[in-house]
Design a protein around this motif. Structure first.
Motif, short mmCIF file in Angstrom:
data_model
loop_
_atom_site.label_atom_id
_atom_site.label_comp_id
_atom_site.label_asym_id
_atom_site.label_seq_id
_atom_site.Cartn_x
_atom_site.Cartn_y
_atom_site.Cartn_z
N PHE A 24 0.97 -1.02 -0.01
CA PHE A 24 -0.09 0.16 0.03
C PHE A 24 1.03 1.26 0.02
CE2 PHE A 24 -3.76 -2.72 1.04
CZ PHE A 24 -4.72 -2.11 0.22
N LEU A 25 2.02 1.36 0.74
CA LEU A 25 2.84 2.40 0.73
C LEU A 25 3.49 2.54 -0.62
CD1 LEU A 25 3.79 3.92 3.02
CD2 LEU A 25 5.92 2.78 3.13
N ALA A 26 3.82 1.41 -1.26
CA ALA A 26 4.32 1.62 -2.66
C ALA A 26 3.15 2.11 -3.66
CB ALA A 26 4.82 0.42 -3.08
N LEU A 27 2.07 1.86 -3.52
CA LEU A 27 0.79 2.23 -4.32
C LEU A 27 0.43 4.00 -3.96
CD1 LEU A 27 -1.48 -0.57 -4.44
CD2 LEU A 27 -0.01 0.40 -6.10
N ALA A 28 0.78 4.33 -2.74
CA ALA A 28 0.52 5.86 -2.39
C ALA A 28 1.75 6.85 -2.88
CB ALA A 28 0.26 5.75 -0.57
N MET A 29 3.00 6.05 -2.53
CA MET A 29 3.84 7.23 -2.58
C MET A 29 4.37 7.34 -4.13
SD MET A 29 6.15 6.48 0.89
CE MET A 29 7.25 7.64 0.73
N GLY A 30 5.12 8.40 -4.64
CA GLY A 30 5.51 8.48 -5.74
C GLY A 30 5.42 10.03 -5.98
N PRO A 31 5.75 10.43 -7.40
CA PRO A 31 5.70 12.05 -7.52
C PRO A 31 4.38 12.46 -7.38
CG PRO A 31 6.81 10.75 -9.29
CD PRO A 31 6.38 9.58 -8.30
N ILE A 295 9.97 -4.11 -2.59
CA ILE A 295 9.24 -3.29 -2.95
C ILE A 295 9.34 -1.76 -2.18
CG2 ILE A 295 6.69 -2.51 -2.35
CD1 ILE A 295 6.11 -5.51 -2.65
N LEU A 296 9.80 -1.94 -0.85
CA LEU A 296 10.03 -0.87 -0.18
C LEU A 296 11.26 -0.17 -0.71
CD1 LEU A 296 9.72 -1.84 3.69
CD2 LEU A 296 8.28 -0.17 2.14
N CYS A 297 12.34 -0.76 -1.22
CA CYS A 297 13.43 -0.26 -1.66
C CYS A 297 13.16 0.56 -3.04
CB CYS A 297 14.62 -1.31 -1.94
SG CYS A 297 15.58 -1.80 -0.49
N ASP A 298 12.09 -0.16 -3.70
CA ASP A 298 11.81 0.49 -5.10
C ASP A 298 10.97 1.81 -4.72
OD1 ASP A 298 11.47 0.40 -7.86
OD2 ASP A 298 9.54 0.08 -7.60
N THR A 299 10.34 1.60 -3.79
CA THR A 299 9.51 2.95 -3.42
C THR A 299 10.28 3.92 -3.14
OG1 THR A 299 7.76 1.60 -2.67
CG2 THR A 299 7.90 3.84 -1.99
N LEU A 300 11.38 3.74 -2.26
CA LEU A 300 12.42 4.83 -1.82
C LEU A 300 13.29 5.05 -3.12
CD1 LEU A 300 14.44 3.42 1.35
CD2 LEU A 300 13.13 5.81 1.02
N ALA A 306 12.74 12.44 -6.55
CA ALA A 306 11.85 12.56 -7.04
C ALA A 306 11.68 13.88 -7.90
CB ALA A 306 10.29 12.20 -6.87
N PRO A 307 11.48 14.05 -9.41
CA PRO A 307 11.06 13.00 -10.30
C PRO A 307 12.20 12.02 -10.86
CG PRO A 307 11.31 15.03 -11.40
CD PRO A 307 11.59 15.49 -9.80
N VAL A 308 13.59 12.31 -10.36
CA VAL A 308 14.44 11.38 -10.98
C VAL A 308 14.45 10.09 -10.14
CG1 VAL A 308 17.01 11.22 -11.40
CG2 VAL A 308 15.94 13.59 -11.51
N GLU A 309 14.77 9.07 -10.89
CA GLU A 309 14.61 7.72 -10.20
C GLU A 309 15.74 7.17 -10.01
OE1 GLU A 309 11.83 5.40 -12.31
OE2 GLU A 309 13.02 3.52 -11.78
N LEU A 310 16.13 6.71 -8.83
CA LEU A 310 17.38 6.08 -8.43
C LEU A 310 17.41 4.64 -8.96
CD1 LEU A 310 18.32 7.33 -4.97
CD2 LEU A 310 19.66 7.66 -7.07
#
Lengths: 337, 274
Positions: A24-31, A295-300, A306-310
């Motif tokens: 859910f965190l991964a779905l909620a977070m982002g740019p 999943i958590l690492c990818d969210t981070l 953001a918006p650049v992706e590591l």
């Protein structure tokens, strides 16, 4: 005596809960951040909108790919550490990632995507992985007996050879290809083609299921090969099957998401500290925790700058390594009193 | 159950270690395998457990040719206590002993049943490790670890027990404890026992028959009185010894003679060798 099945159920529920929270965190977070409460309605509802399409077409496939790859790499790590009885072995030790990377480099340099489209990188990566798997397997197969140390050495050598070949390719390739190669090598869950995501999900589930046919044999392996034989384990057959299983899981993960290091090394260790050495609980726990971790690492990786992706491989390395060193120091303090 | 070895030759990488060995063991017996270092004792044990394939000859467990038996089938009948296996030291004694139920596990059986636990408990009780069942293998003394190994072997409910130097590196309390236990199991439950032993006096005291290996061949086979004579021992071990009989059991007992004594330099009253 504590009740083993009940303790195990507790762990599975706990790690499953953690996975849901991570999801859910991964779905909620982002740019564009989406409030948690709106997510279920947006996912299952039919209403159109920017948020719904971000969720369904960008974040959900990414989440599911992270789930599949994290789980597959961790299960593969558990299997390999178990059969080699060596805590430093991880899915990439056996040269599979090297082979996949070489395949992808060749595809990028040779412009294979003109014929195969978006499937070119995964397909060539998988072909490279399979090639290495069979090479390692047949090189260390002597008189019908898989020499476990030979397997390891051959794998490490093939890793070196393929990384040298990759450097050779990079040295002679053009700048735009170079960027593609480097980006792929660092690992990314950006593959959002639903077909590929579904394949990844199916394979990692099947891999987990298949690993359970060997959970007792893996337990017996922890006593050493001869002791396992004395207990009636057909170790030669097992070693082959387990090597192939772990290899295909790794090969698939690498070909879809590039080289995401550390998951397959650290997660099995960490889970072993948590739930103990019994593979009956170790396999599924590692799958769940590996999936949550990736999943958590990818969210981070998506939100830190953001918006650049590591590259997600960078995050798994730093975070995984850090947590692990901390856990190791703690557990040694506790047991060393 | 009977173990029957016929004309067995085997070795490593084509180099024979054992040549033309033939003998058989009944289930009510304790048979000791003795011989100098490198005479093939452990190799014989490895052949009996199918770890090593015979180059020639055959091994039958209860009329079943060993190559036709599955490892699992063999493990249901024959349990092995290895000399010094590299075990995972983060296991509790109880979990380790429960490994012995492995060959009896049914297909798709995921958890140990009540019966498995009872058998493990009985095995731990017999070997005296019940009180340390929660301890980790890594925290045990050498003697305790050996007892745990034995408990795991008994948990397999074997018809035959093979022990590779069960007394090595143990104090006499543990040595006698283990050998007494093995003999009790043999006498009470009719379990066949094959022991690889270095100590000739223990072999003499505890075994019904001895297999003396020398240079990979079967040199002598028979009861201790026939095998452990000073002529045979001096010939095989190239060491001067004196053999007397144990005043309590009447079995042969071997005394060593040091170089100094042989030269007769030390002037002690008990010097006379008759």
């Amino acid at each position: 005596m504590q009740n083993k099945p009940l303790t195990w159920l507790g762990w599975v529920l706990f790690l499953g809960g953690l996975l849901f929270a991570a999801g859910f965190l991964a779905l909620a977070m982002g740019p564009a951040s989406i409030p948690l409460v709106k997510i279920p309605a947006l996912l299952w509802g039919k209403e159109p909108g920017i948020e719904a399409s971000i969720l369904r077409e960008v974040r959900l496939p990414r989440l599911l790919l992270g789930f599949a790859v994290g789980g597959a790499l961790s299960v593969s790590g558990v299997i390999l550490q178990g059969m080699f009885r060596n805590p430093l072995v991880e899915p990439y030790t056996l040269g599979i990632s090297g082979g996949a990377a070489l395949g992808v480099c060749l595809a990028i340099v040779g412009k294979l995507n003109r014929w195969l489209g978006i499937f070119s990188l995964p397909a060539s990566g998988f072909a490279g992985a399979v090639l290495v798997i069979f090479l390692v397997y047949f090189l260390s197969l002597r008189k019908g007996i898989v020499k476990i140390q030979g397997l390891l050495l051959t794998g490490v050598m093939i890793s070196f050879v393929s990384s040298s070949l990759i450097m050779l390719l990079m040295a002679i390739s053009r700048v735009e290809d170079l960027h593609g190669i480097i980006f792929w090598t660092l690992g990314s869950l950006g593959e959002t083609d639903w077909m590929l995501v579904k394949i990844a999900l199916l394979t990692s589930f099947l891999g987990l299921l298949a690993s359970y046919f060997f959970c007792f044999d893996l337990n017996a392996f922890s006593l050493g090969e001869e002791e396992a034989l004395h207990l009636g384990v057909n170790i030669e057959r097992d070693k082959r099957m387990l090597f192939l299983l772990a290899s295909f899981l790794t090969g698939l993960s690498v070909s879809l998401s590039g080289i995401i290091g550390f998951v397959g090394l650290v997660v099995p260790h960490f889970v072993r500290i948590l739930v103990g050495p019994d593979h009956r609980i170790l396999l599924v726990s590692s799958f769940l925790l590996g999936a949550s971790f990736l999943i958590l690492c990818d969210t981070l990786a998506r939100v830190v700058i953001a918006p650049v992706e590591l590259p997600v491989g960078v995050i798994t390395g730093i975070l995984g390594g850090g947590i692990f060193i901390y856990a190791l120091a703690r557990s040694e303090l506790i047991s060393g009193k | 159950m009977i173990l029957d070895i016929q004309n067995l030759s085997c070795g490593y990488n084509g180099k024979p270690v054992l040549r033309e060995i033939s003998f058989s063991v009944q289930s009510g017996e304790i048979v000791g395998i003795i011989g100098p270092n490198g005479s093939g004792k452990t190799t014989l044990l490895r052949a009996l457990t199918k770890i090593l394939k015979p180059d020639q000859g055959q091994i039958f467990w209860d009329r079943n040719e060993i190559n036709k038996m599955k490892f699992r089938e063999l493990a249901q009948k024959v349990a092995v206590v290895s000399q010094n296996p590299a075990l995972d030291l983060n296991l509790t004694v109880e979990d380790f002993v429960l490994f012995g139920r492995f060959p009896h596990r049914r297909h798709f059986q995921f958890l140990e049943g009540q019966r498995d636990k009872e058998i493990a408990e009985k095995a731990m009780e017999l070997t005296g490790v019940l009180k340390i069942r929660e301890r980790m293998l890594g925290n045990l003394s050498g003697g305790e670890r050996k007892l745990a190994l034995l408990a795991r072997a008994l948990c397999q409910e074997p018809e035959f027990l093979l022990l590779d130097e069960p007394t090595a590196h143990l104090d006499i309390t543990h040595q006698v404890e283990i050998l007494d236990l093995v003999r009790r199991l043999n006498r009470r439950e009719g379990m066949g026992v094959i022991l690889v032993l270095h100590d000739l006096n223990y072999a003499s005291e505890y075994c019904d028959r001895l297999v003396l290996l020398h240079g990979g061949r079967l040199y002598r086979l028979g009861p201790p009185e026939e095998v452990l004579t000073y002529q045979i021992i001096e010939e095989v071990y190239r060491t001067t010894v004196v053999v007397r009989s144990n005043p309590i059991s009447g079995r042969p007992f071997i005394f060593l003679v040091s170089e100094e004594e042989k030269r007769g330099k030390r002037s002690s009253p008990a010097k006379k060798r008759t």
